[in-house]
Design a protein around this motif. Structure first.
Motif, PDB file in Angstrom:
ATOM      1  N   LEU A   1      -5.376   1.446   9.508  1.00  0.00           N
ATOM      2  CA  LEU A   1      -6.165   2.070   8.450  1.00  0.00           C
ATOM      3  C   LEU A   1      -7.652   1.760   8.640  1.00  0.00           C
ATOM      4  O   LEU A   1      -8.507   2.645   8.521  1.00  0.00           O
ATOM      5  CB  LEU A   1      -5.684   1.557   7.090  1.00  0.00           C
TER       6      LEU A   1
ATOM      7  N   THR B   1     -11.671  -0.867   0.946  1.00  0.00           N
ATOM      8  CA  THR B   1     -10.337  -1.312   0.570  1.00  0.00           C
ATOM      9  C   THR B   1     -10.428  -2.693  -0.062  1.00  0.00           C
ATOM     10  O   THR B   1     -11.245  -3.519   0.365  1.00  0.00           O
ATOM     11  CB  THR B   1      -9.357  -1.334   1.752  1.00  0.00           C
TER      12      THR B   1
ATOM     13  N   VAL C   1      -4.989   5.320  -0.639  1.00  0.00           N
ATOM     14  CA  VAL C   1      -3.857   4.395  -0.732  1.00  0.00           C
ATOM     15  C   VAL C   1      -3.903   3.706  -2.090  1.00  0.00           C
ATOM     16  O   VAL C   1      -4.973   3.281  -2.543  1.00  0.00           O
ATOM     17  CB  VAL C   1      -3.906   3.331   0.392  1.00  0.00           C
TER      18      VAL C   1
ATOM     19  N   ILE D   1       0.754   5.295   0.190  1.00  0.00           N
ATOM     20  CA  ILE D   1      -0.130   6.389   0.596  1.00  0.00           C
ATOM     21  C   ILE D   1      -0.133   7.488  -0.463  1.00  0.00           C
ATOM     22  O   ILE D   1       0.923   7.880  -0.980  1.00  0.00           O
ATOM     23  CB  ILE D   1       0.284   6.917   1.979  1.00  0.00           C
TER      24      ILE D   1
ATOM     25  N   LEU E   1      -5.474   8.398   7.622  1.00  0.00           N
ATOM     26  CA  LEU E   1      -4.079   7.977   7.443  1.00  0.00           C
ATOM     27  C   LEU E   1      -3.188   8.343   8.631  1.00  0.00           C
ATOM     28  O   LEU E   1      -1.982   8.112   8.597  1.00  0.00           O
ATOM     29  CB  LEU E   1      -3.525   8.580   6.149  1.00  0.00           C
TER      30      LEU E   1
ATOM     31  N   GLY F   1       0.826  -1.198   0.000  1.00  0.00           N
ATOM     32  CA  GLY F   1       0.000   0.000   0.000  1.00  0.00           C
ATOM     33  C   GLY F   1       0.863   1.252   0.000  1.00  0.00           C
ATOM     34  O   GLY F   1       1.723   1.419   0.873  1.00  0.00           O
TER      35      GLY F   1
ATOM     36  N   LYS G   1      -2.114  12.623   2.213  1.00  0.00           N
ATOM     37  CA  LYS G   1      -1.341  12.064   3.325  1.00  0.00           C
ATOM     38  C   LYS G   1      -1.739  12.633   4.690  1.00  0.00           C
ATOM     39  O   LYS G   1      -1.485  12.022   5.722  1.00  0.00           O
ATOM     40  CB  LYS G   1       0.157  12.225   3.092  1.00  0.00           C
TER      41      LYS G   1
END
Length: 311
Positions: A263, A247, A205, A169, A179, A167, A174
């Motif tokens: 995360l 995700t 990500v 970022i 995160l 992963g 960021k």
């Protein structure tokens, strides 16, 4: 407590008074192991009450991910503040599916993990009002995965079982609260292909394909990254808008990554509009032992019941 699901009562913490329902049910990535572990982390370290649901064989009462038409306990969504969905190709009876759809349409927060992009697949009951939520729906393009979470099943972008995922970022995001304190995201499950994310999706990500199955393996040359984790909103049929985090990581062995666990925990806070409560470095230590089974079809632990995952 019913013997068909497991509840972890929240302790002290920012999540006290909030209820998270975690819905497992996939044949390959051991969601039935990943979600109890995540539920314990959320309950013990962050204070959320967590209810974990499973695919249950109605004849034995045992957890059987190959039973794709029975997830008892979905009525808990009526009192839930958050749903974490990790299912694959389920065809639930209308009275069960109704809870998921009603929950989503009410504008409640949703997190999707790994195969949630292809959470549902109607083959038998095509007359069901919920058949349109199938991953390959034309009526409701891409079904629940594409419409709610941002994408449906496309392909394995990496070589499944031979190329792992790192992963990376997104530089422009960021400083996003999700995160906070997140680094070193890696998982043995591969990167999923993404064609086009829907709506207002923002990628947090990116998934980089590695040449092998170790976190130290280099990136695969001349291979594009794919969105790996993103946020978006979804406005359902009632006009209410949900915060969504998705995700394409999440296999039980992926969750050995501390960065990935952080995360997900931070994602729960954000989904519930609790981003101001996200710690600088969220505690994501295991509660008890965690020795996940490697992914694969038919690798689930036979004879297990929800009570085997009790605290």
């Amino acid at each position: 407590m019913s013997n068909e699901w497991v509840v972890y009562e929240g302790t002290e913490g920012p999540g006290k008074g909030k209820h998270v329902v975690l819905v497992s049910g996939d044949e390959e990535y051991r969601s039935e192991e990943a979600l109890p572990m995540l539920g314990k982390v959320l309950a013990v370290h962050h204070g959320f009450k967590c209810t974990v649901l499973f695919a249950i064989d109605p004849e034995t009462g045992e957890i059987n991910p190959n039973v794709n038409s029975n997830i008892p306990g979905l009525h808990h969504l009526e009192s839930a503040d958050m749903m974490i969905l990790f299912t694959r190709f389920r065809e639930l009876p209308d009275e069960q599916m109704k809870y998921i759809v009603d929950y989503t349409n009410a504008g409640n927060p949703v997190m999707g993990l790994r195969t949630a992009t292809h959470a549902f697949n109607y083959k038998e009951n095509l007359e069901s009002p919920y058949a349109k939520y199938s991953f390959n729906s034309r009526e409701f393009e891409g079904g629940y995965g594409k419409q709610v979470l941002g994408e449906t099943w496309i392909n394995h972008h990496g070589h499944h079982g031979k190329e792992s995922a790192r992963g990376v970022i997104d530089e422009g995001h960021k400083d996003h609260p999700i995160l906070k304190g997140v680094s070193d995201i890696w998982g043995p499950s591969d990167v999923y292909g993404i064609r086009e994310l829907t709506g207002d999706a923002q990628v947090l990500v990116h998934g980089q394909v590695l040449t092998g199955m170790k976190p130290t393996d280099p990136p695969k040359p001349d291979t594009t990254t794919m969105p790996l984790a993103w946020i978006k909103t979804y406005t359902g049929e009632t006009g209410n808008t949900s915060r969504v985090f998705n995700t394409t990581m999440g296999a039980s062995v992926d969750l050995e990554s501390e960065g990935l666990r952080r995360l997900l925990v931070n994602g729960c806070y954000w989904c519930m509009e609790m981003e101001d409560d996200i710690p600088d470095v969220s505690v994501v230590d295991y509660v008890g032992d965690y020795s996940p089974t490697f992914f694969g079809f038919g690798t689930f632990k036979k004879g297990f019941k929800p009570s085997d995952y009790a605290m």
